[in-house]
Scaffold this motif. Structure first.
Motif, PDB file in Angstrom:
ATOM      1  N   ALA A  17       0.828  -1.206   0.000  1.00 18.60           N
ATOM      2  CA  ALA A  17       0.000   0.000   0.000  1.00 18.60           C
ATOM      3  C   ALA A  17       0.862   1.256   0.000  1.00 18.60           C
ATOM      4  N   ARG A  18       1.895   1.301   0.836  1.00 16.31           N
ATOM      5  CA  ARG A  18       2.786   2.474   0.888  1.00 16.31           C
ATOM      6  C   ARG A  18       3.488   2.690  -0.445  1.00 16.31           C
ATOM      7  N   THR A  19       3.924   1.608  -1.058  1.00 10.21           N
ATOM      8  CA  THR A  19       4.609   1.704  -2.350  1.00 10.21           C
ATOM      9  C   THR A  19       3.670   2.280  -3.409  1.00 10.21           C
ATOM     10  N   ALA A  20       2.452   1.774  -3.472  1.00 12.52           N
ATOM     11  CA  ALA A  20       1.492   2.265  -4.464  1.00 12.52           C
ATOM     12  C   ALA A  20       1.180   3.741  -4.246  1.00 12.52           C
ATOM     13  N   VAL A  21       0.952   4.137  -3.002  1.00 13.84           N
ATOM     14  CA  VAL A  21       0.652   5.537  -2.692  1.00 13.84           C
ATOM     15  C   VAL A  21       1.826   6.428  -3.102  1.00 13.84           C
ATOM     16  N   ARG A  22       3.047   6.011  -2.776  1.00 15.30           N
ATOM     17  CA  ARG A  22       4.241   6.795  -3.117  1.00 15.30           C
ATOM     18  C   ARG A  22       4.396   6.936  -4.639  1.00 15.30           C
ATOM     19  N   GLU A  23       4.257   5.822  -5.355  1.00 14.85           N
ATOM     20  CA  GLU A  23       4.426   5.850  -6.815  1.00 14.85           C
ATOM     21  C   GLU A  23       3.360   6.724  -7.485  1.00 14.85           C
ATOM     22  N   ILE A  24       2.125   6.584  -7.060  1.00 14.24           N
ATOM     23  CA  ILE A  24       1.048   7.386  -7.644  1.00 14.24           C
ATOM     24  C   ILE A  24       1.274   8.865  -7.346  1.00 14.24           C
ATOM     25  N   GLY A  25       1.683   9.176  -6.130  1.00 13.66           N
ATOM     26  CA  GLY A  25       1.968  10.560  -5.778  1.00 13.66           C
ATOM     27  C   GLY A  25       3.082  11.154  -6.616  1.00 13.66           C
ATOM     28  N   GLN A  26       4.157  10.389  -6.817  1.00 13.53           N
ATOM     29  CA  GLN A  26       5.287  10.875  -7.605  1.00 13.53           C
ATOM     30  C   GLN A  26       4.911  11.085  -9.069  1.00 13.53           C
ATOM     31  N   LEU A  27       4.108  10.185  -9.617  1.00 15.29           N
ATOM     32  CA  LEU A  27       3.771  10.270 -11.040  1.00 15.29           C
ATOM     33  C   LEU A  27       2.674  11.282 -11.351  1.00 15.29           C
ATOM     34  N   THR A  28       1.742  11.476 -10.421  1.00 16.71           N
ATOM     35  CA  THR A  28       0.628  12.391 -10.682  1.00 16.71           C
ATOM     36  C   THR A  28       0.807  13.763 -10.049  1.00 16.71           C
ATOM     37  N   GLY A  29       1.662  13.847  -9.044  1.00 12.37           N
ATOM     38  CA  GLY A  29       1.814  15.101  -8.319  1.00 12.37           C
ATOM     39  C   GLY A  29       0.669  15.364  -7.355  1.00 12.37           C
ATOM     40  N   LYS A  30      -0.151  14.358  -7.116  1.00 13.00           N
ATOM     41  CA  LYS A  30      -1.316  14.478  -6.233  1.00 13.00           C
ATOM     42  C   LYS A  30      -1.100  13.624  -4.988  1.00 13.00           C
ATOM     43  N   ALA A  32      -2.521  11.147  -1.984  1.00 15.84           N
ATOM     44  CA  ALA A  32      -3.557  10.135  -1.809  1.00 15.84           C
ATOM     45  C   ALA A  32      -4.453  10.495  -0.636  1.00 15.84           C
ATOM     46  N   SER A  33      -5.737  10.174  -0.792  1.00 11.25           N
ATOM     47  CA  SER A  33      -6.649  10.347   0.334  1.00 11.25           C
ATOM     48  C   SER A  33      -7.009   8.996   0.939  1.00 11.25           C
ATOM     49  N   GLY A  34      -6.666   7.893   0.261  1.00 11.74           N
ATOM     50  CA  GLY A  34      -6.917   6.584   0.841  1.00 11.74           C
ATOM     51  C   GLY A  34      -6.796   5.458  -0.162  1.00 11.74           C
ATOM     52  N   ILE A  35      -6.619   4.257   0.375  1.00 15.35           N
ATOM     53  CA  ILE A  35      -6.601   3.029  -0.422  1.00 15.35           C
ATOM     54  C   ILE A  35      -8.052   2.560  -0.541  1.00 15.35           C
ATOM     55  N   THR A  36      -8.499   2.286  -1.757  1.00 15.17           N
ATOM     56  CA  THR A  36      -9.867   1.801  -1.933  1.00 15.17           C
ATOM     57  C   THR A  36      -9.928   0.306  -2.209  1.00 15.17           C
ATOM     58  N   ALA A  37      -8.809  -0.281  -2.643  1.00 14.93           N
ATOM     59  CA  ALA A  37      -8.766  -1.723  -2.887  1.00 14.93           C
ATOM     60  C   ALA A  37      -7.313  -2.178  -2.920  1.00 14.93           C
ATOM     61  N   LEU A  38      -7.098  -3.417  -2.485  1.00  8.93           N
ATOM     62  CA  LEU A  38      -5.773  -4.020  -2.521  1.00  8.93           C
ATOM     63  C   LEU A  38      -5.975  -5.520  -2.667  1.00  8.93           C
ATOM     64  N   GLU A  39      -5.365  -6.103  -3.685  1.00  4.41           N
ATOM     65  CA  GLU A  39      -5.522  -7.539  -3.869  1.00  4.41           C
ATOM     66  C   GLU A  39      -4.261  -8.158  -4.443  1.00  4.41           C
ATOM     67  N   ALA A  40      -3.997  -9.390  -4.021  1.00  3.92           N
ATOM     68  CA  ALA A  40      -2.877 -10.153  -4.550  1.00  3.92           C
ATOM     69  C   ALA A  40      -3.286 -10.732  -5.900  1.00  3.92           C
ATOM     70  N   CYS A  41      -2.355 -10.736  -6.834  1.00  8.47           N
ATOM     71  CA  CYS A  41      -2.608 -11.301  -8.167  1.00  8.47           C
ATOM     72  C   CYS A  41      -2.019 -12.707  -8.247  1.00  8.47           C
ATOM     73  N   ASP A  42      -2.486 -13.486  -9.205  1.00  2.00           N
ATOM     74  CA  ASP A  42      -2.037 -14.867  -9.376  1.00  2.00           C
ATOM     75  C   ASP A  42      -0.538 -14.980  -9.651  1.00  2.00           C
ATOM     76  N   ASP A  43       0.055 -13.946 -10.258  1.00  2.00           N
ATOM     77  CA  ASP A  43       1.478 -13.975 -10.591  1.00  2.00           C
ATOM     78  C   ASP A  43       2.380 -13.573  -9.422  1.00  2.00           C
ATOM     79  N   GLY A  44       1.784 -13.318  -8.251  1.00  2.00           N
ATOM     80  CA  GLY A  44       2.562 -12.911  -7.086  1.00  2.00           C
ATOM     81  C   GLY A  44       2.641 -11.412  -6.913  1.00  2.00           C
ATOM     82  N   GLY A  45       2.175 -10.676  -7.912  1.00  2.00           N
ATOM     83  CA  GLY A  45       2.160  -9.218  -7.837  1.00  2.00           C
ATOM     84  C   GLY A  45       0.937  -8.719  -7.091  1.00  2.00           C
ATOM     85  N   TRP A  46       0.708  -7.429  -7.189  1.00  2.00           N
ATOM     86  CA  TRP A  46      -0.382  -6.788  -6.451  1.00  2.00           C
ATOM     87  C   TRP A  46      -1.111  -5.798  -7.325  1.00  2.00           C
ATOM     88  N   ARG A  47      -2.384  -5.612  -7.060  1.00  2.00           N
ATOM     89  CA  ARG A  47      -3.190  -4.565  -7.693  1.00  2.00           C
ATOM     90  C   ARG A  47      -3.749  -3.711  -6.562  1.00  2.00           C
TER      91      ARG A  47
END
Length: 97
Positions: A17-30, A32-47
């Motif tokens: 969650a921290r990684t996603a928030v940081r990356e989105i903030g860096q790329l958009t300049g905005k 985050a106000s919150g995580i709305t979903a977090l799920e593990a993917c079949d390949d071991g990654g995350w969405r």
């Protein structure tokens, strides 16, 4: 992204969650106000879906919000980013495409 010398252990959900928030903030300049979903993917990654304030207005009920979807590799690297929803606060949650 993790350093090469770190032992490769699975990422915990809080770190994902921290990684996603940081990356989105860096790329958009905005911020985050919150995580709305977090799920593990079949390949071991995350969405992860993160809500951000795209445009602040007065009063805040007029803020323009968006939800971004970040796909992370099992190592925590950003593999993809997409804005999937945009809506005005107080006018619905933007679930309808």
């Amino acid at each position: 992204m993790r350093d090469d010398y770190e032992e490769m252990e699975p990422l915990g959900t809080a770190e994902v969650a921290r990684t996603a928030v940081r990356e989105i903030g860096q790329l958009t300049g905005k911020s985050a106000s919150g995580i709305t979903a977090l799920e593990a993917c079949d390949d071991g990654g995350w969405r992860v879906e993160v809500e951000v304030v795209e445009d602040r207005r007065i009063p805040s009920s007029g803020d323009l919000l968006a939800v971004y979807r970040a796909d992370l590799t099992p190592d925590g690297d950003l593999a993809g980013l997409r804005r999937i929803k945009q809506y005005q606060r107080g006018k619905g949650d933007g679930d309808a495409p």
